[in-house]
Design an enzyme around this catalytic site. Sequence first.
Site, PDB file in Angstrom:
ATOM      1  N   GLU B  44       0.924  -1.285  -0.073  1.00 36.70           N
ATOM      2  CA  GLU B  44      -0.016  -0.108  -0.096  1.00 36.70           C
ATOM      3  C   GLU B  44       1.005   1.318   0.026  1.00 36.70           C
ATOM      4  O   GLU B  44       1.839   1.494   0.962  1.00 36.70           O
ATOM      5  CB  GLU B  44      -0.952   0.122   1.316  1.00 36.70           C
ATOM      6  CG  GLU B  44      -1.915   1.252   1.391  1.00 36.70           C
ATOM      7  CD  GLU B  44      -2.946   0.996   2.405  1.00 36.70           C
ATOM      8  OE1 GLU B  44      -2.620  -0.213   3.387  1.00 36.70           O
ATOM      9  OE2 GLU B  44      -3.777   1.451   2.707  1.00 36.70           O
ATOM     10  N   LYS B 121      -8.842   2.881  -2.931  1.00 40.40           N
ATOM     11  CA  LYS B 121      -9.335   2.164  -1.828  1.00 40.40           C
ATOM     12  C   LYS B 121     -10.895   2.626  -1.175  1.00 40.40           C
ATOM     13  O   LYS B 121     -11.089   3.583  -1.331  1.00 40.40           O
ATOM     14  CB  LYS B 121      -8.601   2.309  -0.501  1.00 40.40           C
ATOM     15  CG  LYS B 121      -8.508   1.567   0.553  1.00 40.40           C
ATOM     16  CD  LYS B 121      -7.261   1.976   1.559  1.00 40.40           C
ATOM     17  CE  LYS B 121      -7.328   0.933   2.790  1.00 40.40           C
ATOM     18  NZ  LYS B 121      -6.009   1.430   3.799  1.00 40.40           N
ATOM     19  N   TYR B 127      -9.600   3.760  12.894  1.00 43.03           N
ATOM     20  CA  TYR B 127      -9.728   3.433  14.454  1.00 43.03           C
ATOM     21  C   TYR B 127      -8.253   2.932  14.751  1.00 43.03           C
ATOM     22  O   TYR B 127      -7.276   3.014  13.773  1.00 43.03           O
ATOM     23  CB  TYR B 127     -10.661   1.952  14.431  1.00 43.03           C
ATOM     24  CG  TYR B 127     -10.161   1.122  13.526  1.00 43.03           C
ATOM     25  CD1 TYR B 127     -10.953   0.953  12.257  1.00 43.03           C
ATOM     26  CD2 TYR B 127      -9.071   0.073  13.598  1.00 43.03           C
ATOM     27  CE1 TYR B 127     -10.635  -0.245  11.300  1.00 43.03           C
ATOM     28  CE2 TYR B 127      -8.951  -0.890  12.732  1.00 43.03           C
ATOM     29  CZ  TYR B 127      -9.628  -0.994  11.649  1.00 43.03           C
ATOM     30  OH  TYR B 127      -9.440  -2.085  10.781  1.00 43.03           O
ATOM     31  N   CYS B 157      -5.763  -3.185   1.164  1.00 38.54           N
ATOM     32  CA  CYS B 157      -5.612  -3.651   2.710  1.00 38.54           C
ATOM     33  C   CYS B 157      -7.280  -3.939   3.440  1.00 38.54           C
ATOM     34  O   CYS B 157      -7.793  -4.816   3.306  1.00 38.54           O
ATOM     35  CB  CYS B 157      -4.774  -2.660   3.520  1.00 38.54           C
ATOM     36  SG  CYS B 157      -4.253  -2.968   4.902  1.00 38.54           S
ATOM     37  N   LYS B 189      -0.888 -10.898  14.927  1.00 39.45           N
ATOM     38  CA  LYS B 189      -1.289 -10.165  13.436  1.00 39.45           C
ATOM     39  C   LYS B 189      -1.115 -11.293  12.443  1.00 39.45           C
ATOM     40  O   LYS B 189      -2.179 -11.438  11.469  1.00 39.45           O
ATOM     41  CB  LYS B 189      -0.961  -8.966  13.257  1.00 39.45           C
ATOM     42  CG  LYS B 189      -1.488  -8.324  12.154  1.00 39.45           C
ATOM     43  CD  LYS B 189      -2.783  -7.411  12.603  1.00 39.45           C
ATOM     44  CE  LYS B 189      -3.202  -6.350  11.643  1.00 39.45           C
ATOM     45  NZ  LYS B 189      -2.437  -5.014  11.845  1.00 39.45           N
ATOM     46  N   GLY B 293      21.689  -0.176  35.089  1.00 40.26           N
ATOM     47  CA  GLY B 293      21.714  -1.620  35.814  1.00 40.26           C
ATOM     48  C   GLY B 293      20.491  -2.254  35.697  1.00 40.26           C
ATOM     49  O   GLY B 293      20.364  -3.586  36.057  1.00 40.26           O
ATOM     50  N   ILE B 295      16.490  -3.530  34.205  1.00 39.74           N
ATOM     51  CA  ILE B 295      16.108  -4.454  32.833  1.00 39.74           C
ATOM     52  C   ILE B 295      15.679  -3.709  31.779  1.00 39.74           C
ATOM     53  O   ILE B 295      15.941  -4.033  30.729  1.00 39.74           O
ATOM     54  CB  ILE B 295      14.998  -5.467  33.557  1.00 39.74           C
ATOM     55  CG1 ILE B 295      14.535  -6.434  32.232  1.00 39.74           C
ATOM     56  CG2 ILE B 295      13.865  -4.642  34.102  1.00 39.74           C
ATOM     57  CD1 ILE B 295      15.302  -7.423  32.204  1.00 39.74           C
TER      58      ILE B 295
END
Lengths: 534, 534
Positions: B44, B121, B127, B157, B189, B293, B295
């Site tokens: 697209e 399209k 949304y 799409c 997905k 230090g 995560i």
Amino acid sequence: MQNLRIAIGQINPTVGELDSNLARVSKACAEASEMGAEIVLFGELALSGYPIGDLALRRDFLESSEQALQQLTSDSTQWPNLNIVVGYPRLATESHANDWAIAHNSAAVIKNGTILGTYDKRHLPNYTVFDEWRNYVPGTESFEFEVGETRVAVMICEDIWRPQGPVYDLSGLADVCLVLNGSPFEKGKNELRRTIAERVSKSQKVAIVYANLVGGQDDLIFDGDSFALNKNASQIFQGSLFEEQTGSFEMTSPTVQAKLPIQLSRTWDALVQGVRDYVDKNSIPGIVLGLSGGIDSAVCAALAVDAIGAQRVKGIAMPSVYSSDSSMTDAETLADNLGISLEIAQIKDIHAQFQHDLDLSDLADENIQSRIRALILMADSNNSGRLLLSTGNKSEIAVGYSTIYGDSAGGYAPLKDVYKTEVYALANFRNTRSEVIPQNSISKPPSAELRPDQHDQQSLPDYEVLDAMLEVLIENHGSIDDLITAGYPADLAADVAKKLKMAEWKRAQGAIGPRISKVSFGRGRRLPIANGYL
Amino acid sequence: MQNLRIAIGQINPTVGELDSNLARVSKACAEASEMGAEIVLFGELALSGYPIGDLALRRDFLESSEQALQQLTSDSTQWPNLNIVVGYPRLATESHANDWAIAHNSAAVIKNGTILGTYDKRHLPNYTVFDEWRNYVPGTESFEFEVGETRVAVMICEDIWRPQGPVYDLSGLADVCLVLNGSPFEKGKNELRRTIAERVSKSQKVAIVYANLVGGQDDLIFDGDSFALNKNASQIFQGSLFEEQTGSFEMTSPTVQAKLPIQLSRTWDALVQGVRDYVDKNSIPGIVLGLSGGIDSAVCAALAVDAIGAQRVKGIAMPSVYSSDSSMTDAETLADNLGISLEIAQIKDIHAQFQHDLDLSDLADENIQSRIRALILMADSNNSGRLLLSTGNKSEIAVGYSTIYGDSAGGYAPLKDVYKTEVYALANFRNTRSEVIPQNSISKPPSAELRPDQHDQQSLPDYEVLDAMLEVLIENHGSIDDLITAGYPADLAADVAKKLKMAEWKRAQGAIGPRISKVSFGRGRRLPIANGYL
């Protein structure tokens, strides 16, 4: 319809505050009833506040809104002759093609304990700052009801703006068209709304009752200015601007001339409303801002004082070795004129410590001064709960002439949508009400004062030139070629367009601020950051 | 259609870079022609990049896109047997109801110097992160063409996602449906796309050729994974994930099993792609980030190295008196493992100077430490041009457990859409490829280390609990009642919901980051700041 009296409940709801919004609606119903009105019309989504954004996707919120409407319906027996026309988000029963929206943007007509019917907005604006196609299912049906012999139609905002709108089917079917609006302030919008309403009235031979919301809601400012036109498109009622009001009129009322303050006055009051409601609707105790002695911070301070009163506003001056002699004087004069407290904080020793600990390029050294000031201001905000105002204007936000996490820091940016040339005009305008902004802040050349003898125009064209160019690029979605056609030198045109594009990432992190133009930064203008097209 | 060979040009365009995008398209055309393909299908808006946002409102951009298409048409005589199906934004001749959009989201079919036709399209998603109703005029017509005896339809799409879509009129009219996609990565997905395509294939008895874009574009990551199904909905081609590829197949090719990496692997690679393309598409020389230090910063550093290589990544450790003994060791081990340079910067003296110059509440004193670190990091960014990564994760961004202008500072936030529990899972996953993240960073209790013996769980529930609650509130648009129904204590439910709401203003100023969930912060979730509804 000779003696039909109609009231407009111009209220200032807060999004999501269903209880207090309902109380405002009820109060206006009582007042309308007292006036002998048979209809009271409220603004768009008055019960929930507007715009509610993705709250429209929450089923529980829609159910709570429905409960508020049911409560209003029960209460309406107190005003048995009153038709109450009120906006609320209504849980949709139909599915929507996008599998996402579950609500209608609706109006209910209530009378004496009964809901006579509902109307669902059919035209959903999805441009500039509006996302209604995202959040609502469009309606498909018209709705009319009768009051005595008067046939009354109901429309919601965008419905009357579209040339193909359902409002152009009213001729012969309705005598009065009630329009619930959530129409945000823009420069020139008050006149435009009347033009639209007149077009409808004339072509359809209907009276138009236009009820707007009032109040600030995040970046939007609803200015009120509700009005009514009779069947001949003559204005017979005008509501006040920037305040709540329950007003009424009969359909046979005489013509009243539309009376609007000059644009600068409206814009000033809009900005004040935006600041006040951002503070109050978020339950913030007060405002703090840096006072540099310059025009932007001076105008922001005056807006803050007009919005919430001097005793809730604090200025902090943070001079450096690069500050001009007059900067402190101008800041002090401003604080005196406004009656706000002024604290002086030194950045010298902290700046020296940064310079000692870090290797700083010239750019880094300029930015670190601006960021030290942001830390001092945010410390005050953390200590006190005050809202830090970001004082940047639309011109400098456009070209990235600001320090991210420095002078751009703050929760609300009153001048975000105000070009620098407009800032000067507003300063002069505000001084006509009472002289608060020092003349020297207006007349001296603008400077960030982050290095010796720095002036904005070392980096930017004169603001008269820059703002005119930005208007082409932003407001008109224009191009470098458009600027060249308009007579600007090609290299200047490319330079300004490039600065505008390169600042996109900074703007993506900018504070919200009150919108006064059609194409405001933020949700009003949505451009990619990674973007190879100038 | 027995011997028809179809190619998919899975390219990584950059929004607005028409020249380089055209070059990528042309290269894939040449490769497809070399393979003997008679059709090559692109994603697209491949010519312009996707999504272009309000660039779609600029007439000059649409004209430039048209010029790029004309250039491709001229060039197409080099591949005389090839039907090129490519996406581009097309200037609309029809007016749109909203007086705003002026473009179609289109596909052109080009063969041997001629444009055979265009398709616009018809279903415009509006949304989650999509704003297509804002930016495009929907098409109204279908488009089919023939290649030999094969009847070929073109869709874009969203057209194939809607149950009422035009794709459900294809039965008997087309043998093959070509679908141009700009389908961004989300967890799960890849499987969902196949389900949708299979539904169409089975019901309409058509083959489906699904071409997706690849590459990061701001907050979106296109994962590629183009594929083809034959008329029986069996997969006959699968493209690669997270890389450009020109692949081809015949319609009679044998079935290939869909082969997808495990979800953690896909998610890691998606985040890497997002970081890499944000850096490279914005021409940024390198990355700097603070290494605590902990995560989060460890995972961000590993992502940065996987994205652009160790020599372009710099860590800065900025320990304080509140830092645990192991913090420096963990940061050093990480830097060693990754092979990146590590600078140590002290914040002690600067912090002391702030404490000396200002009155600081406990909160202000905590925040100022975080903000001093941001100033040090931004100074490095100003000195070097490196991009500062913000290392916050979705859990802490959700509940506002971060310091604005402090640890939230940065141009890109790799973990913005990654819950804390997912951060741990990703760290462990990355270590299965090669052990880079110190076990101690994974196993020690998380802490902001801004006061003595501080731990996240003094302010927040365990992350397993918090993340599950946030998923209800964010991903499901749920309520406090939903949390209570799910078994969480009422006071905890209210506390988490309130934290989520109160952090809205901070999130409004947050850096963008790669999206991996359906409801990502930023343009994926749009809520008011002033909001009385919990």
